[in-house]
Scaffold this motif. Structure first.
Motif, PDB file in Angstrom:
ATOM      1  N   ALA A 105       0.736  -1.177  -0.105  1.00 35.59           N
ATOM      2  CA  ALA A 105       0.018  -0.012   0.098  1.00 35.59           C
ATOM      3  C   ALA A 105       0.873   1.241   0.107  1.00 35.59           C
ATOM      4  CB  ALA A 105      -0.798   0.110   1.126  1.00 35.59           C
ATOM      5  N   SER A 106       0.824   2.328  -0.945  1.00 36.47           N
ATOM      6  CA  SER A 106       1.561   3.439  -1.130  1.00 36.47           C
ATOM      7  C   SER A 106       1.013   4.231  -0.223  1.00 36.47           C
ATOM      8  CB  SER A 106       1.312   3.860  -2.587  1.00 36.47           C
ATOM      9  OG  SER A 106       1.995   5.186  -2.575  1.00 36.47           O
ATOM     10  N   PRO A 107       2.000   4.880   0.659  1.00 34.35           N
ATOM     11  CA  PRO A 107       1.817   6.058   1.616  1.00 34.35           C
ATOM     12  C   PRO A 107       1.475   7.366   0.793  1.00 34.35           C
ATOM     13  CG  PRO A 107       4.011   5.655   1.489  1.00 34.35           C
ATOM     14  CD  PRO A 107       3.395   4.555   0.565  1.00 34.35           C
ATOM     15  N   PHE A 108       1.638   7.394  -0.465  1.00 40.55           N
ATOM     16  CA  PHE A 108       1.520   8.844  -0.979  1.00 40.55           C
ATOM     17  C   PHE A 108       0.219   8.945  -1.699  1.00 40.55           C
ATOM     18  CE2 PHE A 108       5.874   7.292  -0.983  1.00 40.55           C
ATOM     19  CZ  PHE A 108       6.370   8.008  -0.420  1.00 40.55           C
ATOM     20  N   GLN A 109      -0.277  10.353  -1.561  1.00 40.13           N
ATOM     21  CA  GLN A 109      -1.449  10.561  -2.091  1.00 40.13           C
ATOM     22  C   GLN A 109      -1.545  10.351  -3.524  1.00 40.13           C
ATOM     23  OE1 GLN A 109      -3.944  11.669  -0.073  1.00 40.13           O
ATOM     24  NE2 GLN A 109      -5.594  12.029  -1.447  1.00 40.13           N
ATOM     25  N   PRO A 110      -2.622   9.865  -4.036  1.00 38.17           N
ATOM     26  CA  PRO A 110      -2.691   9.648  -5.502  1.00 38.17           C
ATOM     27  C   PRO A 110      -3.280  11.270  -6.260  1.00 38.17           C
ATOM     28  CG  PRO A 110      -4.733   8.754  -4.610  1.00 38.17           C
ATOM     29  CD  PRO A 110      -3.724   9.057  -3.510  1.00 38.17           C
ATOM     30  N   GLN A 146      -0.713   6.978  -9.105  1.00 38.86           N
ATOM     31  CA  GLN A 146      -0.280   6.606  -7.750  1.00 38.86           C
ATOM     32  C   GLN A 146       1.175   6.608  -7.715  1.00 38.86           C
ATOM     33  OE1 GLN A 146      -2.108   5.656  -4.915  1.00 38.86           O
ATOM     34  NE2 GLN A 146      -0.234   6.232  -4.270  1.00 38.86           N
ATOM     35  N   PRO A 147       1.852   7.491  -6.929  1.00 35.85           N
ATOM     36  CA  PRO A 147       3.045   7.481  -6.723  1.00 35.85           C
ATOM     37  C   PRO A 147       3.508   6.376  -5.621  1.00 35.85           C
ATOM     38  CG  PRO A 147       2.263   9.579  -6.402  1.00 35.85           C
ATOM     39  CD  PRO A 147       1.134   8.739  -6.492  1.00 35.85           C
ATOM     40  N   THR A 148       4.627   5.560  -5.871  1.00 34.01           N
ATOM     41  CA  THR A 148       4.999   4.529  -4.980  1.00 34.01           C
ATOM     42  C   THR A 148       6.351   4.942  -4.071  1.00 34.01           C
ATOM     43  OG1 THR A 148       6.312   3.543  -6.696  1.00 34.01           O
ATOM     44  CG2 THR A 148       4.011   2.900  -6.678  1.00 34.01           C
ATOM     45  N   GLU A 149       7.087   5.658  -4.434  1.00 36.60           N
ATOM     46  CA  GLU A 149       8.510   5.742  -3.937  1.00 36.60           C
ATOM     47  C   GLU A 149       8.462   7.183  -3.196  1.00 36.60           C
ATOM     48  OE1 GLU A 149      11.721   5.013  -6.211  1.00 36.60           O
ATOM     49  OE2 GLU A 149      11.220   2.758  -6.520  1.00 36.60           O
ATOM     50  N   ARG A 150       7.750   8.252  -3.826  1.00 34.16           N
ATOM     51  CA  ARG A 150       7.811   9.772  -3.207  1.00 34.16           C
ATOM     52  C   ARG A 150       6.844  10.654  -3.927  1.00 34.16           C
ATOM     53  NH1 ARG A 150      10.040  12.611  -7.368  1.00 34.16           N
ATOM     54  NH2 ARG A 150      11.248  11.661  -8.784  1.00 34.16           N
ATOM     55  N   THR A 151       6.529  11.566  -3.333  1.00 41.86           N
ATOM     56  CA  THR A 151       5.303  12.528  -3.905  1.00 41.86           C
ATOM     57  C   THR A 151       5.917  13.390  -5.182  1.00 41.86           C
ATOM     58  OG1 THR A 151       4.536  12.967  -1.717  1.00 41.86           O
ATOM     59  CG2 THR A 151       4.210  14.653  -3.581  1.00 41.86           C
ATOM     60  N   LEU A 152       5.242  13.020  -6.173  1.00 40.37           N
ATOM     61  CA  LEU A 152       5.479  13.667  -7.531  1.00 40.37           C
ATOM     62  C   LEU A 152       5.650  15.154  -7.379  1.00 40.37           C
ATOM     63  CD1 LEU A 152       3.726  11.065  -9.972  1.00 40.37           C
ATOM     64  CD2 LEU A 152       6.208  10.985  -9.083  1.00 40.37           C
ATOM     65  N   THR A 153       6.674  15.663  -8.399  1.00 39.32           N
ATOM     66  CA  THR A 153       6.486  16.909  -8.589  1.00 39.32           C
ATOM     67  C   THR A 153       5.484  17.339  -9.580  1.00 39.32           C
ATOM     68  OG1 THR A 153       8.404  16.898 -10.131  1.00 39.32           O
ATOM     69  CG2 THR A 153       8.992  17.213  -7.885  1.00 39.32           C
ATOM     70  N   GLU A 154       5.344  18.604  -9.749  1.00 41.63           N
ATOM     71  CA  GLU A 154       4.357  19.263 -10.950  1.00 41.63           C
ATOM     72  C   GLU A 154       4.850  18.779 -12.324  1.00 41.63           C
ATOM     73  OE1 GLU A 154       0.953  20.410 -12.143  1.00 41.63           O
ATOM     74  OE2 GLU A 154       1.310  20.159 -10.242  1.00 41.63           O
ATOM     75  N   ALA A 155       6.354  18.871 -12.257  1.00 40.59           N
ATOM     76  CA  ALA A 155       6.877  18.802 -13.455  1.00 40.59           C
ATOM     77  C   ALA A 155       6.681  17.199 -14.067  1.00 40.59           C
ATOM     78  CB  ALA A 155       8.300  19.110 -13.675  1.00 40.59           C
ATOM     79  N   GLU A 156       6.914  16.314 -13.004  1.00 48.75           N
ATOM     80  CA  GLU A 156       6.997  14.889 -13.245  1.00 48.75           C
ATOM     81  C   GLU A 156       5.395  14.613 -13.617  1.00 48.75           C
ATOM     82  OE1 GLU A 156      10.430  12.924 -10.601  1.00 48.75           O
ATOM     83  OE2 GLU A 156       8.336  13.785  -9.465  1.00 48.75           O
ATOM     84  N   ILE A 157       4.457  15.267 -12.906  1.00 49.99           N
ATOM     85  CA  ILE A 157       3.141  14.723 -13.381  1.00 49.99           C
ATOM     86  C   ILE A 157       2.671  15.369 -14.605  1.00 49.99           C
ATOM     87  CG2 ILE A 157       0.805  15.444 -12.699  1.00 49.99           C
ATOM     88  CD1 ILE A 157       1.665  15.781  -9.681  1.00 49.99           C
TER      89      ILE A 157
END
Length: 799
Positions: free
Chosen positions: A704-709, A767-778
């Protein structure tokens, strides 16, 4: 097959009690279904003398009788018109159960006069429908005597279940033969089988007019002419035996045919010879012929049926029933006897077409002793001359008796290796000889010729069965089964477990399970791609004449029946076989379902709607998922013709078709005379791939990912013919590691969208799995989604 103990003892010399006979019959494979000991039923009923019968003081039609009984004098109020002083009748005391009416007799007061019992009629005794008056007995009988013993009603009736292969036991003598072989007494010789010499030539002869391909319809028939007869009521002993097994005595000639049918398993038929026109001919019926039968009904015949005809027309349906026009009655003085052999298959098919069940048909369709055509004529002649007087002609016949002689070789070790019991060869021979086999010795084996009444014997296994059942199945030693492992094994196969899981899932979705025939009518099946090779040669019903090519016809028919009874909104499913062709590979295990009417109950918050293809699609996908299949399958539009072409689809996994769903085609519903809209699905359970075996027995670790989708919406403009599923697959494939879900939330055509185009809006979950994604990555993932969808479908973002 019913018989009485006294009737059995006419063929079997035995002192064995009833309980021992019943137990032994069951051990012989002739299972006893019940014993009706009428002596117990009629035990309370005794002979009584009417000392005085005077008018009732308060009722014109009643009489007050003073009756002398075994219990002393009692007063009885009686309404029978024939009750009179000095007569003897049947008395039932208060507290007795009356079998004919089902009432329990109680002490009562009738119109102010006390009544302490009852004088009985035949209907109240359960012996006949006669209730015009009470039973009047011979004045010489003793007061207090048992009525059951006096009238022969103390003879227990035994009801034996005869398996289809034991046609020889459809006569009392056959059952007696088996009991004698098992050591329950000695089989008596049957003097009635001795020839009866004829005194004149028969004025009626037999003819056979059968084509070569139907010569077996009646291979052999024997007849005999009788004159100077007196056809009155049959004697009491004969009537008692027929009544005991549930038959109604008619007249001596007819009763003789019924008696021989049940006594020796040999059906007979008698014609009033003076009502016949010329000789009798065995032939096939002609188109348009009809016959009024002895049961009071008229039947239309066809060219597949064997009939007995004279110059005027059909006088009997071979092996089933005789004609009313030539039936014997009280005025019959000349009679012609028919003793024939009929083809079992043709007889069964004719009886099924005409829906006639008769004791003759029951025996002919199981196969008769071929020699009975000869000895049956002698048996009948002896009884006719004894009971009706007159003279018998010489026998006449047509055709030839079928060859029944055959030899079966039984290796001496076969009883031990197949039956599990080591029996001496001498005992094996004794048992077989007692059953009527002719035996000869052969090196290491027994050479046996089955008797003519055992048409079911075809190989060594049949001889082993005879030896085992006569010797006693209880003497076969129990052998424990060796287990391959001490651990319990699964009792259900994977396919059985899958079917059970699917049934539970469909029931949880609100569908009710149905169990229907694996057959259908050819007319209905043709709407669902039936193969002519599936047509049944011997259907159980004229409207169930083909193996079903789909489960849906039966479910649609059930839906129509429910709708006719006011149940308009419901859902059915069935898990079972359907057939594409006549080969083993042509059978498929299907899960099929049907929804009818409105989807869901009436509710103010959700207006009702008609079921549609999407309801069926959801059911089909649920089946695939519960069966262990993948969560995602492809949907194409090539559903078969019984679905609506614009409201249906095919579920595929690569080239394999997993199932179909959609609205049932209106033409199909109209052809089946069913109204309304129906949504259906069919899933091939055998084609759903089994889930891959897991490497270990533990469940995989929950990740279960701890990061917000992150949710992103995209609106694409595509050609109107592009399927939404293509956009969803392309979006999902843009980044399988991070994109967890894709769904359609809007479809638009109209102002702002060019003609021939449509707008499809997708909601994509990242759904990020390792870290919160940046706006650029999204933004980078979004660009990949747009590019993937554009490449796969030619779509462009809607501006």
């Amino acid at each position: 097959m019913k018989l009485t103990l006294g009737w059995l003892k006419q063929h079997l010399e035995t002192a064995a009690p009833l309980e021992a006979i019943v137990e032994r019959l069951t051990m012989l494979g002739l299972e006893v279904e019940g014993v009706d000991d009428r002596a117990k039923t009629y035990a309370p009923f005794t002979v009584a003398y009417v000392v005085e019968a005077k008018p009732h003081p308060n009722a014109d039609r009643l009489k007050v009788c003073i009756v002398e009984t075994a219990l002393g004098r009692v007063q009885v109020v009686c309404g029978a018109p024939n009750a009179h002083t000095g007569m003897k009748g049947v008395f039932a005391p208060a507290g007795t159960h009356i079998p004919g009416t089902g009432l329990d007799l109680v002490k009562s007061t009738i119109r102010g006069v006390e009544s302490n019992g009852m004088l009985l009629s035949e209907r109240e005794l359960g012996l006949s429908d006669n209730h015009e008056g009470i039973v009047e007995l011979d004045p010489s009988v003793e007061v207090g005597a048992s009525y059951a013993k006096l009238m022969g009603l103390d003879d227990p009736v035994i009801d034996v279940a005869i398996t289809p292969n034991r046609a020889d036991c459809l006569g009392v003598r056959g059952i007696a033969r088996d009991l004698a072989a098992a050591g329950i007494g000695t089989l008596k010789p049957d003097p009635r089988l001795e020839p009866v010499p004829g005194k004149f030539e028969s004025p009626i002869a037999w003819r056979r007019d059968l084509p070569d391909d139907a010569s077996g319809a009646c291979p052999f028939v024997v007849g005999r002419y009788f004159r100077g007869l007196k056809n009155g009521p049959s004697p009491r002993w004969l009537q008692d035996r027929l009544v005991a097994i549930g038959l109604r005595p008619i007249s001596a000639l007819v009763d003789i045919t019924n008696f021989v049918t049940f006594d020796l398993g040999r059906p007979l038929h008698v014609f009033d010879a003076q009502k016949l026109a010329g000789d009798l001919t065995m032939r096939l019926a002609r188109a348009g012929e009809t016959m009024a039968a002895l049961n009071g009904k008229s039947y239309a015949l066809d060219e597949s049926m064997t009939v007995i005809a004279d110059a005027r027309g059909v006088q009997g349906i071979g092996g089933i029933i005789g004609g009313e026009a030539s039936g014997c009655g009280e005025g019959t003085t000349e009679m012609f006897l028919e003793v024939a052999l009929f083809d079992p298959v043709r007889t069964a098919a004719t009886g099924r077409k005409l829906q006639i069940d008769s004791d003759a048909r029951y025996r002919f369709e199981r196969g008769l002793d071929p020699t009975s055509a000869l000895w049956g004529a002698e048996v009948a002649a002896r009884l006719v001359l004894e009971l009706c007087g007159g003279e018998a002609s010489k026998t006449v016949s047509a055709g030839e008796m079928p060859a029944w002689q055959r030899t079966v070789v039984l290796p001496l070790e076969r009883v031990r290796t197949l039956g599990g019991i080591d029996l001496a060869p001498s005992e094996q021979k004794r048992i077989l000889a007692s059953l009527g086999y002719e035996l000869a010795d052969k090196a290491g084996a027994i050479e046996a010729m089955p008797p003519p009444w055992r048409g079911d014997v075809g190989g060594p296994a049949d001889l082993v069965e005879d030896i085992l059942r006569v010797n006693g199945y209880d003497k076969v030693a129990p052998v424990p089964m060796t287990l391959a492992t001490a651990l319990p094994q699964l009792t259900l196969t994977p396919s059985q477990r899958r079917a059970r899981t699917v049934k539970r899932a469909l029931a949880a979705r609100g569908l009710m399970e149905a169990v229907t025939w694996s057959f259908a009518s050819a007319r209905t099946a043709s709407l669902f791609g039936a193969n002519e090779a599936l047509t049944l040669a011997n259907p159980i019903s004229s409207d169930l004449d083909i193996m079903r090519p789909s489960i849906l016809p039966n479910l649609i028919a059930a839906a129509g029946r429910n709708a006719d009874r006011g149940v308009a909104d419901f859902a059915l499913f069935e898990v079972g076989p359907q057939y594409a062709d006549a080969t083993p590979d042509g059978q498929s295990t299907m899960a099929a379902g049907l929804r009818v009417g409105q989807s869901g109950p009436r509710h103010w918050a959700a207006p009702p709607r008609e079921v549609d293809a999407f309801d069926a699609k959801a059911d089909a996908l649920a089946v695939i998922l519960e069966a262990g299949g993948p969560a995602e399958v492809q949907v194409t539009r090539d559903a078969p013709g019984w679905y609506h072409p614009g409201q249906s689809g095919t579920l595929r996994l690569g080239p394999s078709v997993l199932g179909w769903f959609g609205a049932v085609h209106p033409k199909v519903l109209a052809a089946l005379d069913v109204k309304g809209q129906m949504a259906a699905f069919e899933v091939f359970l055998d084609r759903v791939p089994s889930p891959r075996a897991k490497s270990g027995k533990l469940r995989p670790l929950l990740k279960a990912s701890p990061f917000q989708p992150v949710e992103r919406d995209f609106a694409f403009v595509v050609d109107a013919g592009v399927e939404a599923a293509a956009l969803m697959r392309a979006a999902k494939g843009a980044d399988k590691a991070l994109i967890s879900n894709v769904s359609v939330f809007d479809l638009y055509q109209g102002k702002g969208v060019a003609e021939g185009k449509k707008s499809i809006a997708l909601s994509v979950s990242i759904q990020p799995t390792e870290r919160t994604l940046t706006e650029a990555e999204i933004e980078a993932i979004s660009a990949k989604i747009v590019a993937a969808v554009a490449k796969a479908t030619g779509a462009a973002l809607r501006t």
